[in-house]
Structures are given as structure tokens and as C-alpha cells.
Design a protein around this motif. Structure first.
Motif: not given
Length: 180
Positions: A88, A114-115, A118, A121, A174
């Protein structure tokens, strides 16, 4: 750089484009250590096969080797029954740092970041690598086509589809996974 005769030329090429190589590796492999290992493997391959360089865009040649090393590592992961979880803390270096921003703004920035990470990825690798090469490394369509060994039209298609996937992922609230 029209020829790559000798280790000095490969050293110069690798150093000049080290950040781009590492960035591509990090986005394809998902963590810093694997990216560093892939870039090292790519350097060794480039040194070993410098004599086979046929000219053209040396940066594209170098990043194609990095990409191939990353894909080789991804293939090994698939064969390996042990799933290696990404750390992380891998993205901590990308987090915004500002003394003047309020705590709320910083928290919002981190959440947005972070969104995005993500969402990136979660993209299939062929879309992720195309977006990284175009948007983060600012390569031309021709350079991307050379690196990925695909037609320019395919580069444009992957960019459009990848961007659409990112936009959809980022526009979905989210936690809303069923679209209801």
C-alpha cells in the motif's frame, strides 16, 4: 543515437530515460521493487543485445525492452500460485505534499489520487500501458506504436477505450459496484 555500440551508449540511453522506464514498470507491475527489478533486467538485456539495435528511435527501443521485461514478470506472476500483494505504501511518493493546504483539502486530494491509482490499476494492461506512455510519458503515437509493436490506429483505439474506462470508473460513486 543512431547506433548503440558498446556499454557506454546503453548506459547513456538508460540513464537519460530511466524515469520513463521506471514509471512504465511501476504502472505495469504495481509496485516499486518489481519495477526496479524489471528496469534492471531491461538494462542487462539492452547491454547484451545492443549490437542488434537496427537504428531508429532509441528511446522506443529501450522502453520496448522495459515493457517486455515487465510482461515477462507479469507472466511469471500468473504462473506462480502465490499471489504477491502490492504494498500500500508503493504510491506514497505520488501523494500531494503542501504545507499551505488545509487538512480537508489534503484528505480530498489523497482520496482522488487513490481513486485514480485504483482505476488505473484496474485497467487491462494493454490500456494501462498505452495511457502511461501517452499521458505520463508524453510519447507520440508513433513512439507508442513502435514500443508496443502495434499499428498507430490500435494505439489511438486503446487510448480512447482506456480513457473511457477511466472516466467511467472515476464517475461511478465509490462503493457503487452494481450501478444501482
Amino acid at each position: 543515437m543512431s547506433t548503440l555500440s558498446g556499454h557506454e551508449a546503453v548506459d547513456e540511453l538508460a540513464l537519460r530515460h530511466l524515469d520513463a522506464a521506471y514509471n512504465l514498470g511501476r504502472w505495469l507491475l504495481g509496485n516499486e521493487q518489481d519495477a526496479a527489478d524489471a528496469v534492471h533486467d531491461a538494462y542487462l538485456r539492452a547491454s547484451r543485445f545492443a549490437a542488434t539495435y537496427a537504428g531508429g528511435d532509441a528511446r522506443a527501443w529501450w522502453l520496448a525492452i522495459v515493457r517486455n521485461c515487465c510482461h515477462a514478470r507479469l507472466a511469471l506472476r500468473k504462473r506462480d500460485t502465490r499471489n504477491v500483494a502490492a504494498n500500500d505504501d508503493d504510491h506514497a511518493a505520488w501523494m500531494p505534499h503542501s504545507d499551505s493546504d488545509g487538512v480537508e483539502r489534503l484528505v480530498d486530494d489523497v482520496r482522488r489520487h487513490d481513486r485514480l491509482v485504483q482505476a488505473m490499476e484496474a485497467l487491462p494492461v494493454e490500456f494501462r500501458e498505452t495511457i502511461v506512455l501517452r499521458e505520463l510519458e508524453e510519447l507520440s503515437y508513433r513512439e507508442i506504436a513502435d514500443i508496443l509493436a502495434i499499428p498507430i490506429g490500435t494505439v489511438m483505439s486503446r487510448l480512447a477505450r482506456g480513457r473511457a474506462m477511466l472516466q467511467k470508473a472515476l464517475s461511478t460513486p465509490k462503493g457503487d459496484t452494481d450501478g444501482a
